[in-house]
Design a protein around this motif. Sequence first.
Motif, PDB file in Angstrom:
ATOM      1  N   SER A 107       0.773  -1.188  -0.143  1.00  0.00           N
ATOM      2  CA  SER A 107       0.043  -0.011   0.136  1.00  0.00           C
ATOM      3  C   SER A 107       0.683   1.231  -0.152  1.00  0.00           C
ATOM      4  CB  SER A 107      -0.839  -0.180   1.156  1.00  0.00           C
ATOM      5  OG  SER A 107      -1.843   1.243   1.137  1.00  0.00           O
ATOM      6  N   THR A 108       0.206   2.369  -0.744  1.00  0.00           N
ATOM      7  CA  THR A 108       0.899   3.688  -0.670  1.00  0.00           C
ATOM      8  C   THR A 108      -0.256   4.763  -0.033  1.00  0.00           C
ATOM      9  OG1 THR A 108       0.236   4.130  -2.824  1.00  0.00           O
ATOM     10  CG2 THR A 108       2.425   2.961  -2.765  1.00  0.00           C
ATOM     11  N   LEU A 109      -1.361   4.258   0.488  1.00  0.00           N
ATOM     12  CA  LEU A 109      -2.087   5.232   1.121  1.00  0.00           C
ATOM     13  C   LEU A 109      -1.779   5.585   2.452  1.00  0.00           C
ATOM     14  CD1 LEU A 109      -5.341   5.503   0.974  1.00  0.00           C
ATOM     15  CD2 LEU A 109      -5.632   3.569   2.700  1.00  0.00           C
ATOM     16  N   GLN A 110      -1.975   6.735   2.461  1.00  0.00           N
ATOM     17  CA  GLN A 110      -1.284   7.689   3.632  1.00  0.00           C
ATOM     18  C   GLN A 110      -2.760   8.317   4.135  1.00  0.00           C
ATOM     19  OE1 GLN A 110       1.563  10.308   2.354  1.00  0.00           O
ATOM     20  NE2 GLN A 110       2.724   9.425   3.914  1.00  0.00           N
ATOM     21  N   VAL A 111      -2.721   8.030   5.564  1.00  0.00           N
ATOM     22  CA  VAL A 111      -4.040   8.324   6.481  1.00  0.00           C
ATOM     23  C   VAL A 111      -3.741   8.851   7.948  1.00  0.00           C
ATOM     24  CG1 VAL A 111      -5.585   6.468   5.417  1.00  0.00           C
ATOM     25  CG2 VAL A 111      -4.350   6.138   7.692  1.00  0.00           C
ATOM     26  N   ASN A 112      -4.510   9.508   8.689  1.00  0.00           N
ATOM     27  CA  ASN A 112      -4.482  10.304   9.749  1.00  0.00           C
ATOM     28  C   ASN A 112      -4.645   9.080  10.929  1.00  0.00           C
ATOM     29  OD1 ASN A 112      -6.332  12.278   8.268  1.00  0.00           O
ATOM     30  ND2 ASN A 112      -4.773  13.159   9.317  1.00  0.00           N
ATOM     31  N   ILE A 113      -5.482   8.140  10.738  1.00  0.00           N
ATOM     32  CA  ILE A 113      -5.671   7.133  11.750  1.00  0.00           C
ATOM     33  C   ILE A 113      -5.649   5.805  11.339  1.00  0.00           C
ATOM     34  CG2 ILE A 113      -7.086   6.178  13.461  1.00  0.00           C
ATOM     35  CD1 ILE A 113      -8.240   8.917  13.973  1.00  0.00           C
ATOM     36  N   ILE A 114      -4.822   4.846  11.731  1.00  0.00           N
ATOM     37  CA  ILE A 114      -4.892   3.218  11.454  1.00  0.00           C
ATOM     38  C   ILE A 114      -5.166   2.640  12.732  1.00  0.00           C
ATOM     39  CG2 ILE A 114      -3.623   1.380  10.737  1.00  0.00           C
ATOM     40  CD1 ILE A 114      -1.723   3.471   9.365  1.00  0.00           C
ATOM     41  N   PHE A 115      -6.585   2.081  12.519  1.00  0.00           N
ATOM     42  CA  PHE A 115      -6.903   0.984  13.737  1.00  0.00           C
ATOM     43  C   PHE A 115      -6.786  -0.416  13.260  1.00  0.00           C
ATOM     44  CE2 PHE A 115      -9.996  -1.349  15.763  1.00  0.00           C
ATOM     45  CZ  PHE A 115      -9.927  -0.975  17.199  1.00  0.00           C
ATOM     46  N   ALA A 116      -6.204  -1.166  14.209  1.00  0.00           N
ATOM     47  CA  ALA A 116      -5.862  -2.514  13.786  1.00  0.00           C
ATOM     48  C   ALA A 116      -6.538  -3.253  15.007  1.00  0.00           C
ATOM     49  CB  ALA A 116      -4.435  -2.898  13.593  1.00  0.00           C
ATOM     50  N   ASP A 117      -7.226  -4.327  14.704  1.00  0.00           N
ATOM     51  CA  ASP A 117      -7.788  -5.212  15.764  1.00  0.00           C
ATOM     52  C   ASP A 117      -7.604  -6.576  15.360  1.00  0.00           C
ATOM     53  OD1 ASP A 117      -9.356  -6.380  17.604  1.00  0.00           O
ATOM     54  OD2 ASP A 117     -11.320  -5.627  16.924  1.00  0.00           O
ATOM     55  N   PRO A 118      -6.201  -7.128  15.390  1.00  0.00           N
ATOM     56  CA  PRO A 118      -5.891  -8.350  14.793  1.00  0.00           C
ATOM     57  C   PRO A 118      -6.621  -9.463  15.940  1.00  0.00           C
ATOM     58  CG  PRO A 118      -3.969  -7.382  15.875  1.00  0.00           C
ATOM     59  CD  PRO A 118      -5.154  -6.491  15.816  1.00  0.00           C
ATOM     60  N   PRO A 119      -6.447 -10.750  15.538  1.00  0.00           N
ATOM     61  CA  PRO A 119      -6.911 -11.715  16.497  1.00  0.00           C
ATOM     62  C   PRO A 119      -5.980 -11.633  17.928  1.00  0.00           C
ATOM     63  CG  PRO A 119      -6.689 -12.669  14.199  1.00  0.00           C
ATOM     64  CD  PRO A 119      -5.970 -11.288  14.259  1.00  0.00           C
TER      65      PRO A 119
END
Length: 179
Positions: A107-119
């Motif tokens: 990915s080259t997407l740039q964002v303000n917030i990344i939320f990750a909810d892995p197992p």
Amino acid sequence: MRIISGLYKSRKIIAPKNLPVRPTTDMAKESLFNIINNLYYFDDISVLDLFAGTGNISYEFASRGTNNITCVDQDFGCIKFINQTAEAFYMPIQTIKIDVFKFLEKSTLQVNIIFADPPYNFSDVQFAKIPELIFQNNLLLEDGILIVEHSKHTDLSSLINFSYSKSYGGSVFSFFEIV
């Protein structure tokens, strides 16, 4: 699950029982969004929801006015449910069905917030790979944060760019920032 605040406040969303998910509890979600509300204007940000599951977190962002939301999950049922829910509520959510680690590598997407909810049963190596790939590939904007939800039995404080964590019952949100 229900939407806590915003345009769709108090709306209940019922996910199919066969989805391989563990939605963030309402109490933890409300606390998380109180933190985010003090950092950002929801209508000015972009969000990447990794291991999106039911889309619970993304619906909350959309309800509060965020118009640039991308959900990534490898499960077809999860992606289908998110698409159906987003369409029913006219929410601006895009979905990508792919393994999260493959997505982060390319990915080259740039964002303000990344939320990750892995197992919650991820290994330490798998957890470490999330911030590693995000910061290595510059996926956060300058003022951005990465939030990883995990079990209270997992400690992410030694990982790259760790800032702080907040605990809510059996769940913990670890925050990572560009340093």
